[in-house]
Design a protein around this motif. Structure first.
Motif, PDB file in Angstrom:
ATOM      1  N   UNK A 113     -26.938  18.258  58.904  1.00  0.00           N
ATOM      2  CA  UNK A 113     -27.307  17.802  57.564  1.00  0.00           C
ATOM      3  C   UNK A 113     -26.893  16.346  57.377  1.00  0.00           C
ATOM      4  N   UNK A 114     -27.728  15.623  56.672  1.00  0.00           N
ATOM      5  CA  UNK A 114     -27.420  14.232  56.335  1.00  0.00           C
ATOM      6  C   UNK A 114     -27.245  14.115  54.829  1.00  0.00           C
ATOM      7  N   UNK A 115     -26.095  13.582  54.405  1.00  0.00           N
ATOM      8  CA  UNK A 115     -25.824  13.338  52.978  1.00  0.00           C
ATOM      9  C   UNK A 115     -26.121  11.870  52.711  1.00  0.00           C
ATOM     10  N   UNK A 116     -27.014  11.614  51.782  1.00  0.00           N
ATOM     11  CA  UNK A 116     -27.507  10.250  51.562  1.00  0.00           C
ATOM     12  C   UNK A 116     -27.023   9.692  50.235  1.00  0.00           C
ATOM     13  N   UNK A 117     -25.701   9.775  50.015  1.00  0.00           N
ATOM     14  CA  UNK A 117     -25.129   9.267  48.771  1.00  0.00           C
ATOM     15  C   UNK A 117     -23.612   9.256  48.912  1.00  0.00           C
ATOM     16  N   UNK A 118     -22.917   8.400  48.138  1.00  0.00           N
ATOM     17  CA  UNK A 118     -21.454   8.508  48.087  1.00  0.00           C
ATOM     18  C   UNK A 118     -21.045   9.899  47.624  1.00  0.00           C
ATOM     19  N   UNK A 119     -19.903  10.372  48.089  1.00  0.00           N
ATOM     20  CA  UNK A 119     -19.382  11.682  47.707  1.00  0.00           C
ATOM     21  C   UNK A 119     -18.256  11.456  46.709  1.00  0.00           C
ATOM     22  N   UNK A 120     -18.413  11.990  45.497  1.00  0.00           N
ATOM     23  CA  UNK A 120     -17.400  11.795  44.468  1.00  0.00           C
ATOM     24  C   UNK A 120     -17.306  13.024  43.584  1.00  0.00           C
ATOM     25  N   UNK A 126     -11.059  11.094  45.986  1.00  0.00           N
ATOM     26  CA  UNK A 126     -10.165  12.207  46.316  1.00  0.00           C
ATOM     27  C   UNK A 126     -10.873  13.555  46.196  1.00  0.00           C
ATOM     28  N   UNK A 127     -11.771  13.670  45.219  1.00  0.00           N
ATOM     29  CA  UNK A 127     -12.539  14.915  45.092  1.00  0.00           C
ATOM     30  C   UNK A 127     -13.438  15.110  46.302  1.00  0.00           C
ATOM     31  N   UNK A 128     -13.990  14.011  46.818  1.00  0.00           N
ATOM     32  CA  UNK A 128     -14.816  14.101  48.011  1.00  0.00           C
ATOM     33  C   UNK A 128     -14.019  14.517  49.229  1.00  0.00           C
ATOM     34  N   UNK A 130     -13.660   6.742  56.453  1.00  0.00           N
ATOM     35  CA  UNK A 130     -12.725   7.011  57.547  1.00  0.00           C
ATOM     36  C   UNK A 130     -11.299   6.695  57.141  1.00  0.00           C
ATOM     37  N   UNK A 131     -11.119   5.606  56.429  1.00  0.00           N
ATOM     38  CA  UNK A 131      -9.780   5.189  56.021  1.00  0.00           C
ATOM     39  C   UNK A 131      -9.139   6.212  55.092  1.00  0.00           C
ATOM     40  N   UNK A 132      -9.906   6.727  54.144  1.00  0.00           N
ATOM     41  CA  UNK A 132      -9.344   7.693  53.197  1.00  0.00           C
ATOM     42  C   UNK A 132      -9.098   9.045  53.858  1.00  0.00           C
ATOM     43  N   UNK A 133      -9.948   9.415  54.792  1.00  0.00           N
ATOM     44  CA  UNK A 133      -9.712  10.667  55.516  1.00  0.00           C
ATOM     45  C   UNK A 133      -8.444  10.577  56.356  1.00  0.00           C
ATOM     46  N   UNK A 134      -8.191   9.415  56.937  1.00  0.00           N
ATOM     47  CA  UNK A 134      -6.972   9.237  57.729  1.00  0.00           C
ATOM     48  C   UNK A 134      -5.712   9.361  56.883  1.00  0.00           C
TER      49      UNK A 134
END
Length: 664
Positions: A541-548, A592-594, A622-626
């Motif tokens: 699946x491809x998500x084509x928007x920021x996740x918030x 953070x919700x994403x 990537x930075x926030x996931x880390x």
């Protein structure tokens, strides 16, 4: 399946390997090279904030020209930045002056009758329209950056100001108070415009989409034209409301006031003006016919009235106009009292509309001549122009499309054409005012109708219908809101629907299923590319928007639906679902919700023995996931890939086929 013992270096770097060999169940599978997902370089919070503010407020980097320059040079550049006339004025040539004189005189012939007409449209004394064609163009010539923009009163802003102020103050019963409120509204319009430019908040006016503006302009053009029925029919008692129904009701309830002399003269001059406009549109080289037609109409009609004493036979005239230059009006500005809220609201709305029109016109002609204008500088120039104008008996002004088109076609080279126009208006104010005393109002109404009819852009509306039906609904709501309710309510409805569209796109981001294009390692939208095939064991699946926070709930539900559809698809029964792969190349940001959403998806999938795989998370993601401790399992090297092709090639070896395979 385990890697072979002779595969050196695998334990040290389990992802960055080349042609790993996996043995199992009598077969050997070769996996191509897999590239690592690299995290962005570390930055401090201050560095991130600085970068974000720069991209938000200074995308054009206006200070780059000052880098490495000596102090004297910096001072000169700063002065030229504030006053663009110093920049192009130093290179001004005599040949340019000849072209600018012709252009200036041409637009003056259009500006004088339009200025008088638009002032009456705003329920202001006609002389105020000429005042507004004298001082503002001089200010813009010094501060503006457009070579083609011709400044003065415009129909839409005049209509909005007149209608909004007339709702609470009568221009006939309290003319002085009405004039004071108009000047004060102009000051607040200029203050708002200049503030947007100074604070570099020009993106606010971008909420007026093209569809909104087309519908709004068309509706306003019809309302403006209907308002001129008072002059074209000779009606004395006319409704003060702006809606379609009240205007038509007033017209047909006042048939006894209709004047056949006025109607005959109106039809003649309206036909003349429309014919001149048609000729100029068919043959652009004959632009001067359309540009000069309003002034010719004023002269001919005035001579006719004087010769036949028509003012005594049912044809109303302007009357005596005050001679002289703009009187100061600073003392007439009201910054207190019960009408303060009214003038602020009027200034805000007229400021936004006139600013949008002026910048759009400036950018249009700048593109035609292949030069750029600074949007923020234009906002400050138009704002300061209106602030100065409010203290010199002018009401709200901006760049006019009709006059700018004439200015462009006449061969204007610089803003000197505005200065020439202003000087011509000055001469008119000083010496020619008595000539306009017998100008009939019906001709002014015909001039306004001819000017605004070009705002109805049917081809653009048809193009919007073909391209985007939702935009067409927005345009239609703006149009119907203006003609059925009022100008400001119609605009508010259209802006509200446009914002709703943006919120809908944010809260309901597009997700698509990817399939493999046969014969390649490319993965594309399976609905767009009909030959793209599903990979057994994978749901990509491809998500084509920021996740918030606004869309995580929807994404959870949508992913669950994709999985249910996959399991119900008979074509996929040859292999159960083992990997859910999220392609994140289009996810530019996450909050953070994403992050919590990705963790929750991973946990839910593990309960179903399905692994979550992330593909190409961008820098901020990537930075926030880390930084999130609960995301460590998301960033395992065997669950994080740079491309879908590499991920599928690497993970296919671990999929257990449902039916035993015989190896030949």
């Amino acid at each position: 399946m385990e890697p072979r013992a002779d595969d050196e270096g695998y334990k040290d770097n389990p992802v960055n390997f080349h042609h790993r060999h996996f043995m199992g169940e009598g077969m050997e599978i070769t996996v191509p090279e897999v590239h690592m997902v690299v995290a962005p370089p570390p930055r401090t919070t201050f560095q991130k904030l600085k970068c974000r503010l720069k991209e938000t407020f200074f995308p054009d980097d206006p200070l780059r020209q000052f880098k490495g320059q000596p102090c004297g040079r910096k001072f000169l550049l700063a002065t030229q930045y504030i006053f663009p006339i110093l920049q192009w004025g130093s290179h001004y040539k005599l040949g340019h002056f000849k072209s600018d004189i012709v252009s200036g005189l041409t637009i003056a012939s259009l500006a004088i009758p339009q200025g008088i007409s638009y002032a009456k449209l705003a329920n202001l004394p006609p002389i105020v329209g000429l005042y507004s064609s004298f001082v503002p163009p001089l200010v813009y010539a010094v501060l503006g950056s457009s070579r083609d923009l011709a400044v003065g009163p415009v129909s839409i802003a005049s209509l909005i100001m007149g209608s909004m102020l007339r709702q609470e103050v009568s221009p006939t019963k309290e003319p002085v108070l009405f004039l004071q409120l108009a000047f004060t509204s102009t000051f607040f319009a200029g203050l708002f415009q200049a503030s947007l430019g100074f604070l570099r908040l020009g993106f606010i006016i971008d909420f007026l989409s093209k569809a909104t503006l087309i519908g709004f302009m068309a509706g306003a053009a019809i309302i403006v034209s209907l308002q001129q029925l008072k002059s074209l029919l000779g009606i004395v008692h006319f409704t003060a409301q702006m809606g379609l129904v009240p205007v038509l009701t007033s017209v047909f309830h006042r048939t006894r006031e209709w004047s056949w002399q006025t109607i005959l003269m109106g039809c003649c001059f309206l036909g003349l003006l429309l014919s001149a406009r048609h000729v100029s549109m068919r043959k652009p080289r004959l632009f001067w016919i359309s540009a000069g037609a309003p002034l010719v109409s004023v002269i001919l009609s005035t001579l006719f009235v004087c010769a036949f004493k028509a003012q005594g036979h049912g044809i109303s005239v302007i009357g005596k106009l005050q001679e002289g230059l703009n009187p100061p009006s600073w003392s007439m500005l009201h910054f207190h009292g019960s009408y303060l809220g009214l003038v602020i609201k009027t200034g805000l709305i007229t400021g936004i509309i006139s600013l949008t029109e002026g910048i759009a016109v400036g950018r249009t002609f700048a593109a035609l001549k292949n030069y750029q204008i600074d949007g923020n500088k234009e906002m400050m120039a138009i704002g300061l122009m209106n602030m100065v104008g409010s203290s010199t008996s002018c009401y709200v002004t901006t760049g006019s499309f009709s006059r700018s088109a004439v200015n462009h076609n006449a061969g204007a080279k610089t803003a000197v054409s505005n200065i020439v126009m202003s000087v011509t208006v000055m001469v008119t104010l000083l010496f020619l005012m008595p000539l306009f005393q017998y100008t009939p109002n019906v001709v002014l109404g015909a001039i306004i109708v001819t000017a605004v009819i070009g705002l109805i852009d049917i081809p653009a509306a048809h193009a919007i219908w073909k391209i985007d039906k939702f935009d067409f609904v927005v345009m239609l709501c703006a149009f119907l809101g203006v003609i059925l309710i009022s100008v400001q309510e119609g605009l508010a409805i259209a802006v509200g629907i446009s914002i709703f569209k943006i919120l809908l796109q944010i809260t309901r981001p597009k997700t698509v299923m990817l399939g493999n294009v046969p014969g390649t390692d490319m993965y594309r939208n399976s609905q767009q590319y009909k030959d793209a095939v599903m990979v057994p064991g994978f749901l990509i699946l491809s998500i084509e928007s920021p996740i918030n926070f606004a869309n995580t709930t929807y994404l959870k539900e949508r992913i669950s639906r994709w999985m249910e559809d996959y399991e119900a698809d008979d074509a996929s029964k040859h292999s159960g679902l083992e990997f859910l792969m999220l392609e994140l190349s289009a996810v530019s940001a996450i909050d953070t919700s994403g992050v919590s959403f990705l963790v929750d998806v991973r946990i839910a999938l593990e309960k179903k023995n399905v692994q979550l795989v992330l593909v190409n998370p961008l820098g901020e993601v990537m930075e926030k996931l880390q930084k999130a401790e609960e995301c460590h399992n998301l960033l395992r090297q065997d669950r994080l890939y740079l491309s879908v092709g590499e991920a599928v090639a690497s993970l296919s070896s671990s999929i257990k086929p449902r039916h035993p395979m015989s190896v030949v």
